[in-house]
Design an enzyme around this catalytic site. Structure first.
Site, PDB file in Angstrom:
ATOM      1  N   VAL A   1      -0.572 -34.127  -0.257  1.00 24.24           N
ATOM      2  CA  VAL A   1      -1.291 -35.278  -0.537  1.00 24.24           C
ATOM      3  C   VAL A   1      -2.497 -34.977  -1.330  1.00 24.24           C
ATOM      4  CG1 VAL A   1      -2.058 -37.362   0.464  1.00 24.24           C
ATOM      5  CG2 VAL A   1      -0.040 -36.459   1.273  1.00 24.24           C
TER       6      VAL A   1
ATOM      7  N   ILE B   1      -1.804 -32.951  -4.828  1.00 20.81           N
ATOM      8  CA  ILE B   1      -1.101 -33.495  -6.039  1.00 20.81           C
ATOM      9  C   ILE B   1      -1.825 -34.717  -6.596  1.00 20.81           C
ATOM     10  CG2 ILE B   1       1.095 -34.715  -6.586  1.00 20.81           C
ATOM     11  CD1 ILE B   1       2.640 -33.128  -4.412  1.00 20.81           C
TER      12      ILE B   1
ATOM     13  N   GLU C   1      -2.035 -37.631  -7.620  1.00 22.07           N
ATOM     14  CA  GLU C   1      -0.925 -38.771  -7.914  1.00 22.07           C
ATOM     15  C   GLU C   1      -1.665 -39.705  -9.037  1.00 22.07           C
ATOM     16  OE1 GLU C   1      -2.701 -38.800  -5.189  1.00 22.07           O
ATOM     17  OE2 GLU C   1      -1.638 -37.569  -3.896  1.00 22.07           O
TER      18      GLU C   1
ATOM     19  N   ASP D   1      -9.315 -51.812 -47.273  1.00 23.97           N
ATOM     20  CA  ASP D   1      -9.340 -52.943 -48.292  1.00 23.97           C
ATOM     21  C   ASP D   1     -10.783 -52.905 -48.756  1.00 23.97           C
ATOM     22  OD1 ASP D   1      -7.073 -53.665 -48.171  1.00 23.97           O
ATOM     23  OD2 ASP D   1      -7.193 -55.467 -46.982  1.00 23.97           O
TER      24      ASP D   1
ATOM     25  N   ASN E   1      -8.823 -36.598  -0.156  1.00 25.83           N
ATOM     26  CA  ASN E   1      -7.936 -37.081  -0.911  1.00 25.83           C
ATOM     27  C   ASN E   1      -8.656 -38.537  -1.294  1.00 25.83           C
ATOM     28  OD1 ASN E   1      -5.722 -37.208  -2.676  1.00 25.83           O
ATOM     29  ND2 ASN E   1      -4.929 -38.646  -1.326  1.00 25.83           N
TER      30      ASN E   1
ATOM     31  N   ASP F   1     -11.101 -38.541  -5.057  1.00 28.39           N
ATOM     32  CA  ASP F   1      -9.995 -38.874  -6.176  1.00 28.39           C
ATOM     33  C   ASP F   1     -10.442 -39.608  -7.001  1.00 28.39           C
ATOM     34  OD1 ASP F   1      -8.363 -36.517  -5.818  1.00 28.39           O
ATOM     35  OD2 ASP F   1      -6.524 -37.379  -5.695  1.00 28.39           O
TER      36      ASP F   1
HETATM   37  P1  ATP Z   1      -8.770 -56.111 -51.435  1.00 27.40           P
HETATM   38  O1  ATP Z   1      -7.246 -55.563 -51.426  1.00 27.40           O
HETATM   39  O2  ATP Z   1      -9.759 -54.992 -51.371  1.00 27.40           O
HETATM   40  O3  ATP Z   1      -9.028 -57.020 -50.447  1.00 27.40           O
HETATM   41  P2  ATP Z   1      -8.536 -58.288 -53.246  1.00 27.40           P
HETATM   42  O4  ATP Z   1      -7.755 -58.796 -51.867  1.00 27.40           O
HETATM   43  O5  ATP Z   1      -9.817 -58.980 -53.256  1.00 27.40           O
HETATM   44  O6  ATP Z   1      -8.598 -56.788 -52.893  1.00 27.40           O
HETATM   45  P3  ATP Z   1      -6.773 -59.687 -54.431  1.00 27.40           P
HETATM   46  O7  ATP Z   1      -7.186 -60.860 -53.536  1.00 27.40           O
HETATM   47  O8  ATP Z   1      -5.392 -59.294 -54.363  1.00 27.40           O
HETATM   48  O9  ATP Z   1      -7.521 -58.504 -54.079  1.00 27.40           O
HETATM   49  O10 ATP Z   1      -7.281 -60.073 -55.888  1.00 27.40           O
HETATM   50  C1  ATP Z   1      -6.862 -59.383 -57.005  1.00 27.40           C
HETATM   51  C2  ATP Z   1      -7.229 -59.949 -58.467  1.00 27.40           C
HETATM   52  O11 ATP Z   1      -6.480 -61.178 -58.269  1.00 27.40           O
HETATM   53  C3  ATP Z   1      -8.695 -60.175 -58.441  1.00 27.40           C
HETATM   54  O12 ATP Z   1      -9.358 -58.978 -59.032  1.00 27.40           O
HETATM   55  C4  ATP Z   1      -8.725 -61.270 -59.071  1.00 27.40           C
HETATM   56  O13 ATP Z   1      -8.993 -61.254 -60.548  1.00 27.40           O
HETATM   57  C5  ATP Z   1      -7.361 -62.092 -58.945  1.00 27.40           C
HETATM   58  N1  ATP Z   1      -7.897 -63.244 -57.910  1.00 27.40           N
HETATM   59  C6  ATP Z   1      -8.193 -63.108 -56.594  1.00 27.40           C
HETATM   60  N2  ATP Z   1      -8.164 -64.198 -56.177  1.00 27.40           N
HETATM   61  C7  ATP Z   1      -7.707 -65.187 -56.757  1.00 27.40           C
HETATM   62  C8  ATP Z   1      -7.334 -66.560 -56.865  1.00 27.40           C
HETATM   63  N3  ATP Z   1      -7.669 -67.161 -55.720  1.00 27.40           N
HETATM   64  N4  ATP Z   1      -6.980 -67.098 -57.862  1.00 27.40           N
HETATM   65  C9  ATP Z   1      -6.650 -66.295 -58.985  1.00 27.40           C
HETATM   66  N5  ATP Z   1      -6.873 -65.028 -59.041  1.00 27.40           N
HETATM   67  C10 ATP Z   1      -7.556 -64.516 -58.140  1.00 27.40           C
END
Ligand code: ATP
Length: 869
Positions: A279, A282, A284, A326, A705, A709
């Site tokens: 006991v 080990i 446990e 992103d 123990n 433990d």
């Molecule tokens: P990330 O991946 O870094 O978050 P992001 O999400 O900003 O990038 P998107 O939102 O896909 O990228 O935008 C890509 C492109 O789409 C932008 O560069 C812009 O030109 C265009 N865009 C973004 N938002 C809009 C919108 N609401 N209406 C029209 N075009 C848009």
């Protein structure tokens, strides 16, 4: 009665007694009483009682209970009581640990319950999906999970993936038209949506017709799995290790038992001793220590904005060597403000627009119409890119709601980050106007004409070159650029993405989204910690490069490529290139998966962020899928193993640091457990081999123990983060925790404890009787293990990391110290615990010997362990 799919939206609204304003609070309360909560019934949980009794299933515990019974039959009531107290206390401790861990995991789960947008009291509000009632008007947008069955009232290009119900992997286009057939399969009910599906594109409104167990999935599912958290890889390997270890220890105990018998010791006595040794030796607690430390650790992480959805992620976090993040909102603030505008071949700062000039005013009007954002009383609703446009309108006295009500929207293709475009159609008297806005490079090929102050003209190469040049200039300053175009179409002409052509260019709007203040420092800390930060963005390459440079992700423009370039590379070529690329621009979700895989093939552990509906597969592919808590879709959250409640890159870095610390703490807790147990075995083996009297009574081993433990091990598991954690390279995920180096360390530390105990035992034998000797051995083993708890806190000396910086280790030590002294000095206990009265000199000897392993350990660490400070 007709089925819902057969009735028109109006008939259903009437049938369910709902108006366009949604339900009011009174209705909601009533309906909750009638229909209950929108939950699928979960399988029954194990009650605390059952958990408690479950603790007695362990073979060792059963043997102990038998031992207690035998003692009772032999008239040794004292032993029986002690064994039973130990058994019960152990079970209580086990239960408390289990319940605590379960509670903190439940709390984590509660943080991630899905939300739904509904119309109630004439207002759109966000509620927990459990609070949806029949009759609610539910709003759906791309990326939303569907949490109730309902009939569509409105559909704009709404496509739903219903694979969880129908097995069909393609998204189904939904419409609002009634279907005049009686028996229609779920897949064919195009005007209804069902729990379990998710929106891939478009948006829509439904009226809820069924919730909880009444939904189609509820009828099939009957009982939802309790979704028991699977054991993490570390736990599985520890369980496996624990089993082997238990086998080894049992063999040693059987050997000792046989030798004892051979030497003429009584059967029952030898048996009791062998069982107690098993006991004590080990561990446990191995796997449950991991659970509890992970549970506490993840709670702390949740407070620091990182919600762990899958426990195993914590283990991999410490090994992350690449973070693919992103840009927008994660590395930047996601607070866009318009800076400059380009129209009629002029670049105009945002404060110098003139709404008297038709083209300039039209540009703003179109930006407000092809837009879903709202700003009221400083409350902003919608996408930051669109909010920036709304604010631009406000600056020139153009209110988005008034503009929109004067030009009602009749159709739309919502923004989609794959297409990077958004289109709306607005009715005027005889004609309709279609407005498209989006990324310049995507929109420009769809443009045939250009609006100028002197009228609409065919677009020339020169015009195009100029637009591209301005776009480049804007982007080089880190600005995000949106192009706006339009065309007149026939009233009632239906639209689809094919219709987005032959457009008339009006202008560009450039906006700034500054990097988050903390991004630069976090990127730096990543690089120091051997982690490569990579920016993956839908934005333009030049914009992305400019921002990446500002925060230190990229040094040379050659480290940036565009998504389409990946398409030209084979997987092999991408793998060769991947380590040299820091920025991927204009990326689609498919590119993300390839990037993750390429890094993984190179042996890296990858964290990847995502927010969109199509990010699911990449999030699942990554070792740590990180979803955005604020801007992320439900689908992305569901696919992730961690959610950032503040969408902040720095939080990922903090989580990695926490993950590293947690792993180290778990390792240290295990080191503590194993080395202490090894110490006890060494002492017994020594005495057995040399034919000395048995160094411990069974109750001693059981007591040790109990006290030395779990409590100190948990305390070690709660060690605060060491500030040097992020100075090491990532841990190699392939290296097992219990490797050769670790085993040697366990043995050496165990040996030190054993040496102290053996010296105490021998002094006891020489200066007194066997009882004194066993008392001295027992006290020294117990105390040196308690003191050893401080050694196990870190690979560095506690004088370097701070003697008092982990108060839990002190608490565990003091509880142990106190209990030990109660046993030694309270007369009624000394008999039960078979201890002799110790003299002052003996106590001093014991205290000194107990500190010996601590002093040797600390001396070694102070002298030889490189401090990374
Ligand atoms: P990330 O991946 O870094 O978050 P992001 O999400 O900003 O990038 P998107 O939102 O896909 O990228 O935008 C890509 C492109 O789409 C932008 O560069 C812009 O030109 C265009 N865009 C973004 N938002 C809009 C919108 N609401 N209406 C029209 N075009 C848009």
């Amino acid at each position: 009665m007709l089925e819902y799919h057969q009735q028109s939206s109006l008939e259903i609204m009437k049938r369910l007694d709902v108006t366009n304003q949604g339900l009011n609070d009174y209705d909601v309360q009533n309906r909750k009483k009638i229909y209950g909560s929108n939950k699928l019934v979960e399988g029954k949980r194990t009650s605390t009682f059952a958990v408690f009794f479950g603790q007695f299933k362990d073979l060792l515990v059963i043997i102990l209970i038998i031992a207690a019974f035998i003692s009772f039959l032999l008239g040794e009531v004292g032993s029986t009581i002690v064994i039973m107290i130990v058994v019960i206390l152990n079970a209580i401790l086990g239960t408390v640990q289990h319940v605590k861990a379960e509670q903190s995991l439940d709390n984590l789960k509660a943080l991630t319950t899905p939300v739904a947008k509904v119309m109630r009291n004439n207002q759109i509000v966000e509620i927990s999906s459990e609070d949806i009632v029949v009759g609610d008007l539910l709003y759906l947008v791309a990326g939303d999970y569907i949490n109730a069955d309902g009939r569509l009232l409105e559909s704009h290009n709404l496509h739903i993936n219903e694979s969880s119900l129908t097995g069909e992997s393609f998204a189904v286009a939904k419409s609002t038209e009634p279907i005049n057939e009686n028996h229609v399969s779920i897949g064919d009910k195009k005007n209804m949506v069902f729990t379990g599906g998710f929106v891939t594109t478009g948006r829509g409104t439904i009226i809820v017709t069924a919730i909880g167990m009444e939904t189609e999935i509820g009828k099939i599912a009957n009982l939802l799995d309790t979704a028991k958290e699977k054991k993490t890889p570390l736990q599985v390997s520890l369980d496996h290790f624990g089993e082997n270890l238990a086998l080894g220890i049992t063999m040693i105990c059987v050997a000792i038992f046989t030798i004892d018998l051979f030497r003429g010791r009584e059967l029952v006595e030898s048996f009791m001793f062998a069982v107690s040794l098993a006991v004590a030796a080990i561990p446990e607690a191995l796997s449950s220590i991991v659970t509890i430390v992970l549970a506490f650790g993840t709670q702390k992480m949740a407070k620091e904005n990182a919600i762990i959805r899958k426990l195993y992620a914590v283990e991999s976090l410490g090994s992350v060597s690449v973070i693919c993040s992103d840009k927008t909102g994660t590395l930047t603030e996601n607070k866009m403000t318009v800076q400059q505008v380009y129209t009629d071949q002029k670049v105009i700062p945002k404060d110098q627009l003139n709404t008297e000039i038709a083209i300039e005013k039209n540009l703003i009007l179109m930006a407000l119409l092809c837009n879903d954002a709202l700003e009221r009383d400083n409350i902003e609703i919608g996408d930051p890119t669109e909010i920036a446009l709304v604010k631009l309108g406000k600056q020139y006295g153009l209110d988005e709601l008034i503009v929109r009500s004067n030009n009602p929207r009749v159709a739309e293709i919502p923004f989609d980050s794959d297409r990077k475009l958004m289109t709306t159609v607005h009715r005027s008297n005889l004609q309709s106007m279609m407005i498209t806005k989006g990324a310049v490079d995507v929109l420009l090929p769809k443009i045939a004409k250009i609006e100028t102050s002197t009228g609409v003209r065919t677009i020339t190469e020169e015009h195009r070159n100029k637009i591209e040049e301005v776009n480049r200039d804007f982007s080089m300053n880190g600005l995000r650029v949106i192009a706006i175009a339009y065309k007149d179409i026939q009233v009632h002409q239906s639209i689809d993405a094919w219709g987005e052509r032959d457009l008339i260019f009006v202008g560009l709007i450039a906006m700034m989204d500054p990097p988050r203040k903390e991004s630069k420092a976090s990127v730096e800390s990543c690089i120091k910690a051997g982690i490569k930060p990579v920016m993956i963005t839908g934005d333009h390459k030049i914009t992305a490069t400019a921002i990446a440079k500002q925060i230190g992700i990229l040094n040379d423009p050659s480290e940036a490529i565009e998504g389409y370039e990946i398409e030209g590379l084979t997987d092999q070529q991408l793998q060769e290139k991947v380590q040299d690329i820091s920025v991927y621009a204009r990326v689609t979700p498919e590119h993300k998966i390839r990037i993750v895989k390429a890094w993984q093939e190179k042996g890296h552990v990858v964290a990847m962020t995502g927010d969109g509906v199509n990010d699911g597969p990449a999030l699942k592919q990554a070792d740590i899928g990180v979803a955005m808590g604020i801007t992320g879709t439900e689908v992305a959250k569901d696919a992730s193993s961690m959610i950032l409640t503040d969408d902040n890159f720095s939080t990922i870095v903090k989580a990695i640091s926490n993950g590293r610390s947690l792993y180290t703490n778990i390792k240290n807790a295990i080191l503590f457990l194993l080395s202490g147990n090894t110490g006890a075995i060494f002492v017994v083996l020594y005495a057995t081999v040399l034919g000395l009297p048995v160094p411990f009574a069974p109750v001693h081993l059981l007591f040790i123990n109990l006290l030395t433990d779990s409590l100190p091990a948990i305390a070690i598991g709660l060690e605060p983060n060491n500030k040097n954690t992020m100075k090491d390279k990532p841990r190699d995920i392939q290296t097992p925790l219990l490797n050769k180096k670790f085993t040697i360390q366990v043995m050496l530390e165990g040996l030190l404890i054993a040496i102290s105990t053996i010296i105490a035992f021998r002094i006891g034998l020489q200066t007194g009787d066997t009882l004194t000797a066993t008392t001295m051995a027992f006290t020294t083993l117990c105390l040196s293990r308690l003191v050893h708890g401080f050694n196990s806190r870190s690979k560095e000396s506690i004088f370097t990391i701070g003697v008092f910086s982990n108060k839990y280790t002190w608490l565990a030590f003091l509880i142990g110290f106190l209990c030990l002294h109660l046993v030694l000095f309270i007369p009624s206990l000394t008999g039960v615990f078979e201890v002799a009265t110790l003299s002052g000199v003996q106590l001093v000897i014991i205290y000194s010997l107990s500190c010996m392993p601590f002093l040797v350990n600390q001396w070694y660490k102070l002298l030889f362990v490189r401090s990374t400070k």
